[in-house]
Write a protein that holds these residues in place. Sequence first.
Motif, mmCIF file in Angstrom:
data_model
loop_
_atom_site.group_PDB
_atom_site.id
_atom_site.type_symbol
_atom_site.label_atom_id
_atom_site.label_comp_id
_atom_site.label_asym_id
_atom_site.label_seq_id
_atom_site.Cartn_x
_atom_site.Cartn_y
_atom_site.Cartn_z
ATOM 1 N N PHE A 20 0.808 -1.069 0.037
ATOM 2 C CA PHE A 20 -0.129 0.083 0.019
ATOM 3 C C PHE A 20 0.832 1.164 0.073
ATOM 4 C CE2 PHE A 20 -2.228 -3.429 2.273
ATOM 5 C CZ PHE A 20 -3.409 -3.318 1.492
ATOM 6 N N VAL A 21 0.428 2.350 -0.435
ATOM 7 C CA VAL A 21 0.976 3.562 -0.490
ATOM 8 C C VAL A 21 1.037 4.192 1.062
ATOM 9 C CG1 VAL A 21 1.038 6.090 -0.882
ATOM 10 C CG2 VAL A 21 0.548 4.407 -2.843
ATOM 11 N N ARG A 22 2.031 4.325 1.793
ATOM 12 C CA ARG A 22 2.402 4.724 2.939
ATOM 13 C C ARG A 22 3.078 6.173 2.856
ATOM 14 N NH1 ARG A 22 3.897 0.003 6.453
ATOM 15 N NH2 ARG A 22 4.021 1.309 8.129
ATOM 16 N N MET A 23 2.633 6.821 3.819
ATOM 17 C CA MET A 23 3.205 8.400 3.862
ATOM 18 C C MET A 23 3.592 8.668 5.407
ATOM 19 S SD MET A 23 0.119 10.944 3.090
ATOM 20 C CE MET A 23 -0.613 10.188 1.498
ATOM 21 N N GLN A 24 4.540 9.538 5.323
ATOM 22 C CA GLN A 24 4.846 10.265 6.698
ATOM 23 C C GLN A 24 4.251 11.565 6.388
ATOM 24 O OE1 GLN A 24 9.009 10.067 7.463
ATOM 25 N NE2 GLN A 24 9.328 8.094 6.579
ATOM 26 N N GLY A 25 3.115 11.343 7.033
ATOM 27 C CA GLY A 25 1.893 12.609 6.933
ATOM 28 C C GLY A 25 2.477 14.052 7.255
ATOM 29 N N ARG A 26 3.267 13.957 8.682
ATOM 30 C CA ARG A 26 3.659 15.005 9.365
ATOM 31 C C ARG A 26 5.005 15.784 8.441
ATOM 32 N NH1 ARG A 26 2.105 19.311 11.965
ATOM 33 N NH2 ARG A 26 3.857 20.510 12.679
ATOM 34 N N LYS A 27 5.853 14.823 8.040
ATOM 35 C CA LYS A 27 6.975 14.978 7.197
ATOM 36 C C LYS A 27 6.560 15.754 5.965
ATOM 37 C CE LYS A 27 10.540 13.040 9.336
ATOM 38 N NZ LYS A 27 11.633 13.761 10.163
ATOM 39 N N ILE A 28 5.526 15.253 5.256
ATOM 40 C CA ILE A 28 4.877 15.929 4.055
ATOM 41 C C ILE A 28 4.400 17.142 4.407
ATOM 42 C CG2 ILE A 28 2.984 15.504 2.448
ATOM 43 C CD1 ILE A 28 3.564 12.500 2.255
ATOM 44 N N TYR A 29 3.660 17.311 5.380
ATOM 45 C CA TYR A 29 3.175 18.578 5.911
ATOM 46 C C TYR A 29 4.059 19.861 5.970
ATOM 47 C CZ TYR A 29 -0.026 22.063 8.692
ATOM 48 O OH TYR A 29 -0.490 22.762 9.071
ATOM 49 N N GLU A 30 4.960 19.380 6.720
ATOM 50 C CA GLU A 30 6.320 20.184 6.800
ATOM 51 C C GLU A 30 7.066 20.595 5.833
ATOM 52 O OE1 GLU A 30 8.463 18.097 10.116
ATOM 53 O OE2 GLU A 30 7.233 18.314 11.645
ATOM 54 N N TYR A 31 7.180 19.392 4.735
ATOM 55 C CA TYR A 31 7.851 19.915 3.366
ATOM 56 C C TYR A 31 6.965 20.876 2.729
ATOM 57 C CZ TYR A 31 9.659 18.972 -1.336
ATOM 58 O OH TYR A 31 10.077 19.226 -2.615
ATOM 59 N N ILE A 126 -4.729 33.682 -12.497
ATOM 60 C CA ILE A 126 -4.870 32.355 -11.532
ATOM 61 C C ILE A 126 -3.706 31.888 -11.623
ATOM 62 C CG2 ILE A 126 -6.217 30.380 -11.509
ATOM 63 C CD1 ILE A 126 -8.125 31.753 -13.579
ATOM 64 N N VAL A 127 -3.284 31.687 -10.248
ATOM 65 C CA VAL A 127 -2.229 30.720 -9.950
ATOM 66 C C VAL A 127 -2.715 29.273 -9.788
ATOM 67 C CG1 VAL A 127 -0.348 29.982 -8.251
ATOM 68 C CG2 VAL A 127 -0.681 32.234 -8.866
ATOM 69 N N MET A 128 -2.055 28.291 -10.675
ATOM 70 C CA MET A 128 -2.520 26.825 -10.394
ATOM 71 C C MET A 128 -1.039 26.126 -9.912
ATOM 72 S SD MET A 128 -4.226 26.131 -14.177
ATOM 73 C CE MET A 128 -5.403 27.543 -14.701
ATOM 74 N N THR A 129 -1.345 25.455 -8.715
ATOM 75 C CA THR A 129 -0.189 25.015 -7.989
ATOM 76 C C THR A 129 -0.498 23.520 -7.243
ATOM 77 O OG1 THR A 129 1.519 25.470 -6.427
ATOM 78 C CG2 THR A 129 -0.622 26.096 -5.780
ATOM 79 N N SER A 130 0.636 22.814 -7.134
ATOM 80 C CA SER A 130 0.307 21.521 -6.492
ATOM 81 C C SER A 130 1.702 20.880 -6.107
ATOM 82 C CB SER A 130 -0.140 20.439 -7.548
ATOM 83 O OG SER A 130 0.859 20.123 -8.731
ATOM 84 N N VAL A 131 1.718 20.010 -5.081
ATOM 85 C CA VAL A 131 2.701 19.357 -4.532
ATOM 86 C C VAL A 131 2.231 17.845 -4.633
ATOM 87 C CG1 VAL A 131 2.148 19.745 -2.313
ATOM 88 C CG2 VAL A 131 4.435 19.003 -2.867
ATOM 89 N N GLY A 132 2.931 17.056 -5.010
ATOM 90 C CA GLY A 132 2.273 15.622 -5.291
ATOM 91 C C GLY A 132 3.367 14.634 -4.996
ATOM 92 N N ALA A 133 2.941 13.420 -5.351
ATOM 93 C CA ALA A 133 3.957 12.088 -5.372
ATOM 94 C C ALA A 133 5.244 12.523 -5.653
ATOM 95 C CB ALA A 133 3.314 10.770 -6.070
ATOM 96 N N GLY A 134 6.279 12.247 -5.041
ATOM 97 C CA GLY A 134 7.531 12.541 -5.270
ATOM 98 C C GLY A 134 8.116 13.762 -4.845
ATOM 99 N N MET A 135 7.116 14.571 -4.238
ATOM 100 C CA MET A 135 7.303 15.789 -3.679
ATOM 101 C C MET A 135 7.499 16.694 -4.445
ATOM 102 S SD MET A 135 6.547 15.632 -0.486
ATOM 103 C CE MET A 135 5.164 14.559 -1.263
#
Length: 145
Positions: A20-31, A126-135
């Motif tokens: 399964f995809v597992r994430m370190q949620g707090r680390k992603i949030y901080e990043y 309009i700004v379109m922005t994302s942060v996703g898999a692979g950061m």
Amino acid sequence: MNYLANGPSINEESDQTRLFVRMQGRKIYEYALKNVPGAIKETIEDAKLSIEDIDKILIHQANAKMDYAMIDRLHKLYDVKDYDHSVSPMTVQDLGNTSVATIPTMFDLIIKGKMEGHTFKDKGNIVMTSVGAGMNINAIVYKFP
């Protein structure tokens, strides 16, 4: 970065051969909070604009709390304490995490008048922005026709 990785379920009673995809949620949030606002600001400035020139910010939405925090930090980079929160519409509460479809979905809903209280200004920015898999962080400024 190992903030997102495949791994077995944390439920030890489940089939441990399935991944399964597992994430370190707090680390992603901080990043995201550390890097996304600056990337958006750089994109706005590369377009020779300022935050006051931006009418809408369409941001990929996996977590509303994180998105609100990123938009707040962006405004703080411009020393803006109070801003109209409608600049950044949210769909995650109604549609959930729609992954890469978030931004075009919001754009379509606004164009069709299906997001109450949201419209695009003629010749607005309009700004379109994302942060996703692979950061990966992405941001563009789109001038509405």
